[in-house]
Design a protein around this motif. Structure first.
Motif, PDB file in Angstrom:
ATOM      1  N   ILE A  62       0.869  -1.182   0.000  1.00 48.95           N
ATOM      2  CA  ILE A  62       0.000   0.000   0.000  1.00 48.95           C
ATOM      3  C   ILE A  62       0.906   1.232   0.000  1.00 48.95           C
ATOM      4  O   ILE A  62       1.632   1.475   0.971  1.00 48.95           O
ATOM      5  N   LEU A  63       0.889   1.981  -1.077  1.00 47.88           N
ATOM      6  CA  LEU A  63       1.855   3.068  -1.250  1.00 47.88           C
ATOM      7  C   LEU A  63       1.857   4.092  -0.113  1.00 47.88           C
ATOM      8  O   LEU A  63       2.934   4.473   0.364  1.00 47.88           O
ATOM      9  N   PRO A  64       0.709   4.610   0.343  1.00 51.66           N
ATOM     10  CA  PRO A  64       0.764   5.591   1.440  1.00 51.66           C
ATOM     11  C   PRO A  64       1.433   5.025   2.698  1.00 51.66           C
ATOM     12  O   PRO A  64       2.174   5.744   3.380  1.00 51.66           O
ATOM     13  N   VAL A  65       1.177   3.758   3.003  1.00 47.67           N
ATOM     14  CA  VAL A  65       1.809   3.137   4.166  1.00 47.67           C
ATOM     15  C   VAL A  65       3.312   3.014   3.943  1.00 47.67           C
ATOM     16  O   VAL A  65       4.113   3.288   4.837  1.00 47.67           O
ATOM     17  N   SER A  66       3.706   2.592   2.762  1.00 43.68           N
ATOM     18  CA  SER A  66       5.129   2.470   2.438  1.00 43.68           C
ATOM     19  C   SER A  66       5.824   3.819   2.502  1.00 43.68           C
ATOM     20  O   SER A  66       6.932   3.944   3.044  1.00 43.68           O
ATOM     21  N   TRP A  67       5.185   4.849   1.960  1.00 44.82           N
ATOM     22  CA  TRP A  67       5.779   6.191   2.002  1.00 44.82           C
ATOM     23  C   TRP A  67       5.932   6.677   3.440  1.00 44.82           C
ATOM     24  O   TRP A  67       6.927   7.311   3.782  1.00 44.82           O
ATOM     25  N   LEU A  68       4.930   6.376   4.276  1.00 39.46           N
ATOM     26  CA  LEU A  68       4.992   6.810   5.672  1.00 39.46           C
ATOM     27  C   LEU A  68       6.169   6.157   6.391  1.00 39.46           C
ATOM     28  O   LEU A  68       6.904   6.827   7.142  1.00 39.46           O
ATOM     29  N   GLY A  69       6.368   4.846   6.197  1.00 43.58           N
ATOM     30  CA  GLY A  69       7.482   4.155   6.838  1.00 43.58           C
ATOM     31  C   GLY A  69       8.819   4.690   6.374  1.00 43.58           C
ATOM     32  O   GLY A  69       9.729   4.918   7.177  1.00 43.58           O
ATOM     33  N   LYS A  70       8.955   4.924   5.073  1.00 42.20           N
ATOM     34  CA  LYS A  70      10.228   5.430   4.543  1.00 42.20           C
ATOM     35  C   LYS A  70      10.462   6.884   4.945  1.00 42.20           C
ATOM     36  O   LYS A  70      11.604   7.292   5.183  1.00 42.20           O
ATOM     37  N   LEU A  71       9.389   7.668   5.018  1.00 40.84           N
ATOM     38  CA  LEU A  71       9.526   9.062   5.439  1.00 40.84           C
ATOM     39  C   LEU A  71      10.002   9.149   6.881  1.00 40.84           C
ATOM     40  O   LEU A  71      10.871   9.972   7.212  1.00 40.84           O
ATOM     41  N   TYR A  72       9.447   8.315   7.737  1.00 40.98           N
ATOM     42  CA  TYR A  72       9.849   8.318   9.149  1.00 40.98           C
ATOM     43  C   TYR A  72      11.327   8.000   9.305  1.00 40.98           C
ATOM     44  O   TYR A  72      12.069   8.719   9.989  1.00 40.98           O
ATOM     45  N   THR A  73      11.787   6.920   8.672  1.00 40.81           N
ATOM     46  CA  THR A  73      13.192   6.530   8.824  1.00 40.81           C
ATOM     47  C   THR A  73      14.127   7.565   8.206  1.00 40.81           C
ATOM     48  O   THR A  73      15.187   7.863   8.764  1.00 40.81           O
ATOM     49  N   ALA A  74      13.745   8.131   7.070  1.00 40.47           N
ATOM     50  CA  ALA A  74      14.622   9.095   6.402  1.00 40.47           C
ATOM     51  C   ALA A  74      14.660  10.427   7.142  1.00 40.47           C
ATOM     52  O   ALA A  74      15.729  11.025   7.318  1.00 40.47           O
ATOM     53  N   MET A  75      13.501  10.901   7.590  1.00 40.37           N
ATOM     54  CA  MET A  75      13.439  12.216   8.214  1.00 40.37           C
ATOM     55  C   MET A  75      14.134  12.239   9.566  1.00 40.37           C
ATOM     56  O   MET A  75      14.946  13.127   9.848  1.00 40.37           O
ATOM     57  N   VAL A  76      13.841  11.267  10.427  1.00 44.00           N
ATOM     58  CA  VAL A  76      14.413  11.269  11.773  1.00 44.00           C
ATOM     59  C   VAL A  76      15.912  11.029  11.723  1.00 44.00           C
ATOM     60  O   VAL A  76      16.678  11.654  12.469  1.00 44.00           O
ATOM     61  N   ARG A  77      16.369  10.149  10.828  1.00 48.12           N
ATOM     62  CA  ARG A  77      17.806   9.892  10.731  1.00 48.12           C
ATOM     63  C   ARG A  77      18.556  11.104  10.198  1.00 48.12           C
ATOM     64  O   ARG A  77      19.766  11.221  10.415  1.00 48.12           O
ATOM     65  N   GLY A  78      17.855  11.993   9.504  1.00 49.37           N
ATOM     66  CA  GLY A  78      18.520  13.155   8.933  1.00 49.37           C
ATOM     67  C   GLY A  78      18.650  14.334   9.878  1.00 49.37           C
ATOM     68  O   GLY A  78      19.301  15.324   9.538  1.00 49.37           O
ATOM     69  N   VAL A  79      18.034  14.249  11.071  1.00 49.62           N
ATOM     70  CA  VAL A  79      18.097  15.347  12.036  1.00 49.62           C
ATOM     71  C   VAL A  79      19.146  15.013  13.108  1.00 49.62           C
ATOM     72  O   VAL A  79      19.125  13.903  13.648  1.00 49.62           O
TER      73      VAL A  79
END
Length: 293
Positions: A62-79
């Motif tokens: 499910i694309l929205p779910v996949s995007w949410l998981g990838k957004l979380y890992t990418a965003m938090v790791r980048g701060v």
């Protein structure tokens, strides 16, 4: 406290240090080590749960779910961690008080934000101003645990996602050929086998988490770094136990503690790796099979 500690100025060196190292402040210093252990004991499984959820979401069809998981890992790791700890705790605390304010004080007419101040009605204060001290400490500790879990959960999610991808596809296809559903393949084949691939990355995250525990000091929690600084600072004759600046020795003790803790962790993780490698189609598993033969 020993009876002869009432007048430290009359004690010899051995008794002076006996009294000094067993006074009330040092007892709080020793208890602060338990705070570190408690943080690790609660944060590690919570961060792992966050990471597992993020990795599972990233693999979702499910694309929205996949995007949410990838957004979380990418965003938090980048701060940067220190920025996230200082900012997120403040935002989370104010968000809790704001929601309580909307429920408890619907007729409030004053602005909540007045310049740099964040003012809510007394009923919305979290915790309440008249709450016992232990309530304030538990609340602060809970905020710290949640913040640590959010940060390190993102790193765990990235590691677990890679571990899931590393499980040989042929094994998943074989399970599907035997009639297993997608859910059964995930829980009975993929999840049990992914841990050997995830453990190297998770062990690094565990070590980083240990090294990150001094950040509790920045969150206002009286941890071992706080007490090492307080007790090690120079004390004049106005104090019961006057001494020069001993912060070097206190922080040296913390250095020994962290090195010993990480060494024990390395031993435990090494044995866990050996245990998980048995029967696996990995270099470690092949080495164990050859050794057994």
């Amino acid at each position: 406290m020993f009876a002869f500690c009432t007048d430290p100025s009359t004690l010899d060196t051995f008794r002076w240090f006996s009294c000094y190292l067993t006074n009330g402040a040092h007892m709080l210093f020793y208890q602060s080590f338990l705070v570190v252990f408690a943080l690790l004991a609660v944060t590690a499984p919570t961060a792992l749960a966050f990471g597992f959820a993020a990795a599972s979401a990233s693999r979702s069809h499910i694309l929205p779910v996949s995007w949410l998981g990838k957004l979380y890992t990418a965003m938090v790791r980048g701060v940067p961690d220190i920025v996230f700890f200082l900012f997120f705790v403040l935002v989370l605390d104010q968000a809790i008080e704001y929601l309580r304010h909307q429920v408890a004080c619907p007729d409030w007419t004053e602005d909540i934000r007045q310049g740099a101040n964040f003012l809510v009605c007394p009923e919305a204060r979290t915790p309440a101003s008249n709450a016992p001290q232990w309530v304030h400490e538990v609340y602060g500790f809970a905020l710290a645990v949640f913040t640590y879990a959010i940060v390190f959960g993102a790193f765990c999610g990235n590691v677990l996602y890679g571990a899931m991808q590393a499980v040989p596809r042929a094994q998943l296809e074989t399970a599907e050929a035997y009639g297993m559903s997608r859910r059964q393949v995930f829980w009975r084949v993929l999840v049990p086998q992914m841990w050997i691939y995830a453990l190297p990355g998770l062990s690094n995250i565990w070590m980083i988490l240990i090294k990150a525990t001094p950040l509790l000091f920045l969150l206002g929690i009286e941890d071992i770094v706080y007490w090492a600084r307080e007790l090690g600072g120079s004390r004049t004759s106005a104090f019961q136990y006057p001494h020069p600046d001993w912060r070097f020795w206190y922080f040296l003790a913390l250095l020994v503690f962290y090195l010993a803790f990480t060494r024990v962790s390395e031993i435990v993780l090494s044995r866990l790796t050996t245990r998980l490698s048995r029967g696996q189609a990995t270099a470690g598993g092949e080495a164990l099979r050859k050794a057994a033969a």
